[in-house]
Structures are given as structure tokens and as C-alpha cells.
Write an enzyme that holds these catalytic residues in place. Structure first.
Site, PDB file in Angstrom:
ATOM      1  N   HIS A  38       0.822  -1.204   0.000  1.00  0.00           N
ATOM      2  CA  HIS A  38       0.000   0.000   0.000  1.00  0.00           C
ATOM      3  C   HIS A  38       0.860   1.258   0.000  1.00  0.00           C
ATOM      4  O   HIS A  38       2.001   1.242   0.469  1.00  0.00           O
ATOM      5  CB  HIS A  38      -0.900   0.026   1.238  1.00  0.00           C
ATOM      6  CG  HIS A  38      -2.161  -0.766   1.080  1.00  0.00           C
ATOM      7  ND1 HIS A  38      -3.354  -0.387   1.628  1.00  0.00           N
ATOM      8  CD2 HIS A  38      -2.411  -1.933   0.427  1.00  0.00           C
ATOM      9  CE1 HIS A  38      -4.291  -1.263   1.330  1.00  0.00           C
ATOM     10  NE2 HIS A  38      -3.731  -2.224   0.606  1.00  0.00           N
ATOM     11  N   GLU A 107      -6.634  -0.516  -5.584  1.00  0.00           N
ATOM     12  CA  GLU A 107      -7.632   0.319  -4.918  1.00  0.00           C
ATOM     13  C   GLU A 107      -7.292   1.781  -5.167  1.00  0.00           C
ATOM     14  O   GLU A 107      -6.122   2.162  -5.268  1.00  0.00           O
ATOM     15  CB  GLU A 107      -7.647   0.080  -3.395  1.00  0.00           C
ATOM     16  CG  GLU A 107      -7.806  -1.353  -2.966  1.00  0.00           C
ATOM     17  CD  GLU A 107      -6.479  -2.010  -2.664  1.00  0.00           C
ATOM     18  OE1 GLU A 107      -5.444  -1.305  -2.561  1.00  0.00           O
ATOM     19  OE2 GLU A 107      -6.458  -3.250  -2.556  1.00  0.00           O
TER      20      GLU A 107
END
Length: 329
Positions: A38, A107
Site C-alpha cells: 500500500h 484500490e
């Protein structure tokens, strides 16, 4: 026999701590590890987001037996697939064959940071499919010239390739993505215990020429172990309430602030209904059962909160693994 893994969750721990936890996970007997990739934590309370690939290079050097995988890397926006192919090849050499490249369509939280917006799901899957083809070509060792819809490569060649092939797992989100990616990936990652998806994946894989049998299917289960259940529930609510929104929501919100706003109505008891909290190891075993029954070969546990990782690994992980394996017989 089901394999049980440990999650190196980059959103809640710093890089040095994650390497230390990987060593402890190997020592206590986890079968594998997975690592999130991430740019940002889901919620500001989690407080971390180191570079996964740098940290995994250190994990490869610090561990000796533990297989590990990215869970998952998006090779379409923040990273160009040519860069992911090179990173994966180098990491597999350092890991001496223990690495699996887990990929997904990403995402908004992590991919919008490069300033290219956030495409719809159809475009995201098209980008991922093309990226996987590029990565496969580069891992063949050939010089690649590619002019696709999304990516271009000009005389690209990887000069350091591992002797062991790099297994490629892909995260799927529904029947259409199962049907599409089962033809091009080796393994599946799934975020819910969906027996139909697992069955469809394995059926498609078995029709593929040269298939050697059922493929690895990996899922992930959050837990909040603590000696005090109320403390465990508070921590799970503070740091993991983001997961209550489901994948359609989670893939599209752009920032930790947005996740905070979207989860204001989530109560601690709502989280406790979905995530096993407290010292009861049997409750964790029971929470694993639907995943095993759905046909998952690999189940990674996420111990929520950095502040309890060392105690969990030292005191609870060994007895928990024993219970999980006993229940698997």
C-alpha cells in the site's frame, strides 16, 4: 491439508518491525506469509505504510524457510508492469524460490497518488490482464517489444532471472474475473469464503492444457487476539472498521479521511460480530471453518494492531496453529 499464514500488514507496522515479525512467524511455525503493498493506510489510526518491496528484500534475507507473497501488488498504475516483473525476479532470487507474485487490480486509496485518476472496474481488469501478459513475457527472458492498449515496452529484457519460476496469483472479485484470470494465472486470491468461486476457478484450471491439478487458493482472515476481550474489540474497531464496507466500497474510496467518514456509523459490536476478538482461540478456529469448507488451500491470519504482534507471536500463535491443524485432520 490447509496451510496457515501470517500477514505482514504494512498499514499498521514499520519496516523494521515487519522484518522482525516475519522471523518470529517462521520460528513459531507459520506455513507462509503474505504482505500488503500500500501507499497509504486504510485509516490514520493504523499509522504506517512502508514500501513493501524494499521490506520484502530484507525478509528474504532474514528468513530461511518461510514462503511469502505480495497480497497484493497492483501492476497497472503506481507501478508499470515492467518494473513489477523486475522486482519479482530479483526478489525470487533473494528468496531462493520462496516468493509468489500476488497481483490485483488495485484500490483508489493507493493508485490515485500518481495523478492518473481512478478508472472503472472494466478498465482496471483490462489493464491487469495486459499487465500480466507483459510480466509473463519478461519472465521468459526474451527481449520484449510491446504495443498494447495500456502499456508499451521498447526492447525490454530482464538480465537477472531466478532458476525457479515465479508463481503468479491474482485477486478476483466475482464470476467474470474468475473466468477471465483463471486462464492466465497460476493461483487465486479471494477476499471472502466463496465456495462457488473456488469451484469455478478449479474447474477452469483443470481444463487448461498441462494443468497439474488443483491450484493454490489463498484467503485472509482478520483476528484481534488479546488477553482482554474488551481491549481487543476496541482495537479492532479503531483500526479495522474500514473492512466493514465490503470490496465495492473499499476499492473506490481515495483517502484514510474518506474511510473514516464512511465508517462513522460502524459500532464496536458490529466489528466484533465479524472479527474474532479476545483470548478465545477456539473462536478463531471456528471463524476459519467457512474458508476451509469453501476449498481454500491457504488461509492467512491478520493480527490487528502493532501493539500486540510480539505477544501474539510469542504466546498465542503456537497454540493457535496447533488447534487449527488439529481441526484440519
Amino acid at each position: 491439508m490447509t496451510r496457515f499464514g501470517y500477514t505482514l500488514m504494512t498499514e499498521q507496522s514499520g519496516p523494521r518491525e515487519l522484518v522482525r515479525y516475519a522471523v518470529a512467524a517462521e520460528e513459531v511455525g507459520f506455513d507462509f506469509a503474505v504482505c500488503s503493498d500500500h501507499y497509504s493506510p486504510w485509516l490514520s489510526e493504523q499509522g504506517h505504510s512502508p514500501h513493501a518491496w524494499t521490506m520484502l528484500g530484507a525478509v528474504a534475507n532474514a528468513t530461511h524457510r518461510l514462503p511469502f507473497m505480495t497480497y497484493v501488488t497492483c501492476p497497472t498504475m503506481r507501478y508499470h508492469p515492467a518494473v513489477v516483473a523486475q522486482q519479482a525476479a530479483t526478489l525470487q532470487i533473494l528468496a531462493e524460490g520462496r516468493f509468489t507474485l500476488g497481483l490485483g487490480s488495485g484500490e483508489n486509496l493507493n493508485e490515485h497518488v500518481v495523478g492518473q485518476g481512478w478508472p472503472g472496474v472494466v478498465d482496471r481488469h483490462d489493464r491487469l490482464f495486459e499487465a500480466i501478459r507483459v510480466i509473463r513475457e519478461l519472465h521468459s527472458g526474451r527481449t520484449v517489444n510491446h504495443r498494447g492498449r495500456w502499456y508499451q515496452l521498447d526492447a525490454a529484457k530482464l538480465w537477472d532471472l531466478p532458476e525457479q519460476p515465479i508463481p503468479l496469483a491474482v485477486a478476483v472479485s466475482g464470476p467474470k474475473s474468475v473466468e477471465r484470470f483463471a486462464t492466465i494465472a497460476d493461483e487465486m486470491v479471494l477476499t471472502s469464503p466463496d465456495a462457488d468461486a473456488v469451484s469455478s476457478w478449479q474447474e477452469i484450471r483443470q481444463r487448461k492444457p498441462g494443468d497439474t491439478g488443483p491450484s493454490r487458493v489463498t484467503g485472509q482472515l482478520p483476528i484481534s487476539w488479546d488477553t482482554d476481550r474488551d481491549t481487543a474489540i476496541r482495537r479492532a474497531h479503531e483500526q479495522f472498521r474500514w473492512s466493514m464496507g465490503g470490496w465495492e466500497v473499499n476499492s473506490n474510496l481515495p483517502t484514510p479521511t474518506a474511510f473514516d467518514a464512511a465508517t462513522q456509523s460502524v459500532r464496536p459490536e458490529d466489528v466484533a460480530e465479524q472479527i474474532p476478538c479476545g483470548p478465545d482461540l477456539d473462536a478463531i478456529v471456528e471463524a476459519v471453518r467457512p474458508w476451509r469448507e469453501a476449498g481454500f488451500t491457504d488461509i492467512a491470519l491478520v493480527q490487528i494492531g502493532d501493539e500486540r504482534q510480539e505477544e501474539f507471536l510469542a504466546k498465542a500463535a503456537g497454540p493457535l496453529l496447533a488447534k487449527l491443524r488439529e481441526s484440519d485432520n
